[in-house]
Design a protein around this motif. Structure first.
Motif, mmCIF file in Angstrom:
data_model
loop_
_atom_site.group_PDB
_atom_site.id
_atom_site.type_symbol
_atom_site.label_atom_id
_atom_site.label_comp_id
_atom_site.label_asym_id
_atom_site.label_seq_id
_atom_site.Cartn_x
_atom_site.Cartn_y
_atom_site.Cartn_z
ATOM 1 N N GLY A 163 0.802 -1.231 0.000
ATOM 2 C CA GLY A 163 0.000 0.000 0.000
ATOM 3 C C GLY A 163 0.827 1.269 0.000
ATOM 4 N N LEU B 292 -2.937 1.465 -5.115
ATOM 5 C CA LEU B 292 -3.317 1.108 -3.742
ATOM 6 C C LEU B 292 -3.016 2.248 -2.778
ATOM 7 C CD1 LEU B 292 -2.407 -2.667 -3.253
ATOM 8 C CD2 LEU B 292 -4.634 -1.621 -3.671
ATOM 9 N N CYS C 133 -5.759 4.250 -0.514
ATOM 10 C CA CYS C 133 -5.644 4.324 0.954
ATOM 11 C C CYS C 133 -5.817 5.752 1.460
ATOM 12 C CB CYS C 133 -4.283 3.801 1.420
ATOM 13 S SG CYS C 133 -4.147 2.015 1.357
ATOM 14 N N SER C 134 -5.362 6.740 0.686
ATOM 15 C CA SER C 134 -5.501 8.099 1.221
ATOM 16 C C SER C 134 -6.894 8.702 1.025
ATOM 17 C CB SER C 134 -4.407 9.041 0.726
ATOM 18 O OG SER C 134 -3.998 8.730 -0.550
ATOM 19 N N GLU D 28 -10.971 3.726 3.271
ATOM 20 C CA GLU D 28 -10.402 2.690 4.152
ATOM 21 C C GLU D 28 -10.204 1.426 3.341
ATOM 22 O OE1 GLU D 28 -12.895 4.048 7.979
ATOM 23 O OE2 GLU D 28 -12.634 1.864 7.771
ATOM 24 N N VAL D 29 -9.031 0.834 3.452
ATOM 25 C CA VAL D 29 -8.718 -0.309 2.596
ATOM 26 C C VAL D 29 -8.407 -1.560 3.413
ATOM 27 C CG1 VAL D 29 -7.132 -1.196 0.831
ATOM 28 C CG2 VAL D 29 -7.860 1.202 0.758
ATOM 29 N N HIS D 30 -9.105 -2.654 3.068
ATOM 30 C CA HIS D 30 -8.821 -3.966 3.650
ATOM 31 C C HIS D 30 -8.392 -4.887 2.512
ATOM 32 C CE1 HIS D 30 -11.984 -3.271 7.085
ATOM 33 N NE2 HIS D 30 -11.174 -2.252 6.921
ATOM 34 N N LEU E 45 -5.242 -1.453 6.209
ATOM 35 C CA LEU E 45 -4.193 -0.457 5.957
ATOM 36 C C LEU E 45 -4.623 0.915 6.490
ATOM 37 C CD1 LEU E 45 -3.183 -1.413 2.291
ATOM 38 C CD2 LEU E 45 -2.324 -2.318 4.442
ATOM 39 N N ASP E 46 -3.641 1.751 6.797
ATOM 40 C CA ASP E 46 -3.975 3.115 7.217
ATOM 41 C C ASP E 46 -3.866 4.062 6.026
ATOM 42 O OD1 ASP E 46 -1.344 3.824 6.816
ATOM 43 O OD2 ASP E 46 -0.812 3.905 8.945
ATOM 44 N N ALA E 47 -4.098 5.347 6.271
ATOM 45 C CA ALA E 47 -4.177 6.313 5.170
ATOM 46 C C ALA E 47 -2.874 6.431 4.388
ATOM 47 C CB ALA E 47 -4.593 7.684 5.699
ATOM 48 N N GLY F 272 -1.010 3.787 3.807
ATOM 49 C CA GLY F 272 -0.772 2.490 3.190
ATOM 50 C C GLY F 272 -0.002 1.512 4.058
ATOM 51 N N VAL G 257 -12.771 -1.547 -0.408
ATOM 52 C CA VAL G 257 -12.564 -0.110 -0.284
ATOM 53 C C VAL G 257 -13.822 0.471 0.360
ATOM 54 C CG1 VAL G 257 -12.218 2.028 -1.597
ATOM 55 C CG2 VAL G 257 -11.053 -0.085 -2.291
#
Ligand code: ADP
Ligand code: MG
Length: 337
Positions: A65, A92, A96-97, A100-102, A118-120, A122, A140
């Protein structure tokens, strides 16, 4: 900083369709033969893309990420011989920014799949074992939660429905160019569009556009002087029933260069001109249904022109234009008077 990251990300990820495009291209780069796209609330609550591809190696997961990380190219030479859709390592990280991504992934050598949150920026916030089979599922959530104006743009049902159409058109394009790919596109649990695995481009074209249109289309193949250049596809027959083969928009004009769906005005314009002339129609009005796949040495193509990679530059463009013209002249013979 966070702000700079947000600014650059919002150029790659401009819409729901751009998220879907990037995730599906990642699935195809990972050799997936089955891709399922599920949206909730037009994608603003959730976009999920599940594939049965190679999965992400455990050693790559900490960086997957991170902006500009890519496993697809290592050297400048790789960039010149590009065979993957992705190469910039931007998708990716950008997603992420703005959401919210899993990511849940499993390779052939992993015993179990792992789900990463993941956080903002990545980085991995947390991870836990999960139960999915080989491949990768990216979810997402809350897209554009930090870009209220962009989200506002999609506040009408009309805009949202247009977006679903665009996703469907794009999936049709991948469905045609990748015959052995199965695609399912779901919105709020209802299947919007799907295509099963087929054996070749002809079958893929038929499964996407329906069998009825096939009798109005003619296949073409053209080996260019350069042995590495080849153009093939389907055009409407000159005598085709134009109610089947003419549209008021370009949404069924499928143009690919090296298997990449692209916009290339000069080529589509020339196709329209020859087609409409054969139909005695004003070429500014109708768009023919067609499929054209141009294959060139990767080193002759620059896809790094716009963030979404749909605009391209061709080296020795003239030879490609001449080849396209040759094809059109043979499909649509024409004499003044
Ligand atoms: P790029 O596609 O340009 O390499 P991305 O940001 O889209 O960059 O993805 C970063 C990396 O994450 C990829 O290079 C790849 O290693 C990995 N990856 C992302 N999605 C998938 C997927 N569906 N299957 C396998 N690997 C993936
Ligand atoms: Mg990518």
């Amino acid at each position: 900083s966070t702000t700079i990251r947000l600014l650059s990300s919002s150029q790659v990820i401009t819409s729901v369709v751009s998220v879907v495009k990037e995730l599906v291209e990642n699935a195809l780069d990972a050799n997936a033969t089955n891709v399922e796209i599920k949206l909730e609330n037009f994608g603003f609550d959730k976009i999920e893309v599940r594939d049965n591809g190679d999965g992400i190696k455990a050693s790559d997961t900490p960086v997957m990420g991170i902006k500009h990380y890519t496993s697809k190219i290592n050297t400048h030479e790789d960039l010149e011989n590009l065979e993957t859709y992705g190469f910039r390592g931007e998708a990716l990280g950008s997603i992420c920014s703005v959401a919210e991504v899993h990511i849940t992934t499993k390779t052939a050598v992993d015993d179990l799949s792992t789900q990463y949150i993941l956080d903002a920026s990545g980085h991995i916030l947390s991870q836990k074992p999960s139960h999915l089979g080989q491949g990768t599922t990216v979810s997402v959530l809350k897209l554009f939660k930090n870009l209220p104006v962009r989200k506002q743009y999609y506040s009408t049902t009309k805009k949202c429905k247009e977006e679903l159409r665009r996703i469907q058109d794009l999936m049709m394009a991948y469905g045609i160019i990748k015959p052995n790919l199965r695609i399912v596109f779901v919105h709020n649990k209802a299947v919007i569009w799907q295509k099963s695995k087929v054996s070749d481009h002809k079958m893929a074209f038929m499964s996407v556009l329906g069998t009825a249109i096939m009798s109005s289309m003619v296949p073409f193949q053209h080996q260019c002087e350069n042995p590495e250049m080849f153009i093939s596809g389907y055009l409407p027959k000159p005598e085709a029933d134009s109610t089947l083969t003419s549209l008021s928009t370009s949404e069924r004009s499928f143009l690919f260069i090296n298997r990449r769906p692209v916009q290339y005005k000069e080529i589509t314009k020339m196709i329209r001109l020859f087609y409409n002339r054969s139909q005695n129609k004003d070429s500014s009005r109708s768009y023919p249904v067609f499929f054209m796949n141009i294959v060139l040495p990767a080193s002759c193509l620059d896809v790094n022109v716009t963030p979404d990679k749909t605009q391209v530059m061709i080296q020795n463009k003239e030879s490609v234009m001449l080849a396209v013209e040759d094809i059109l002249k043979s499909v649509y013979p024409y004499s003044e008077n």
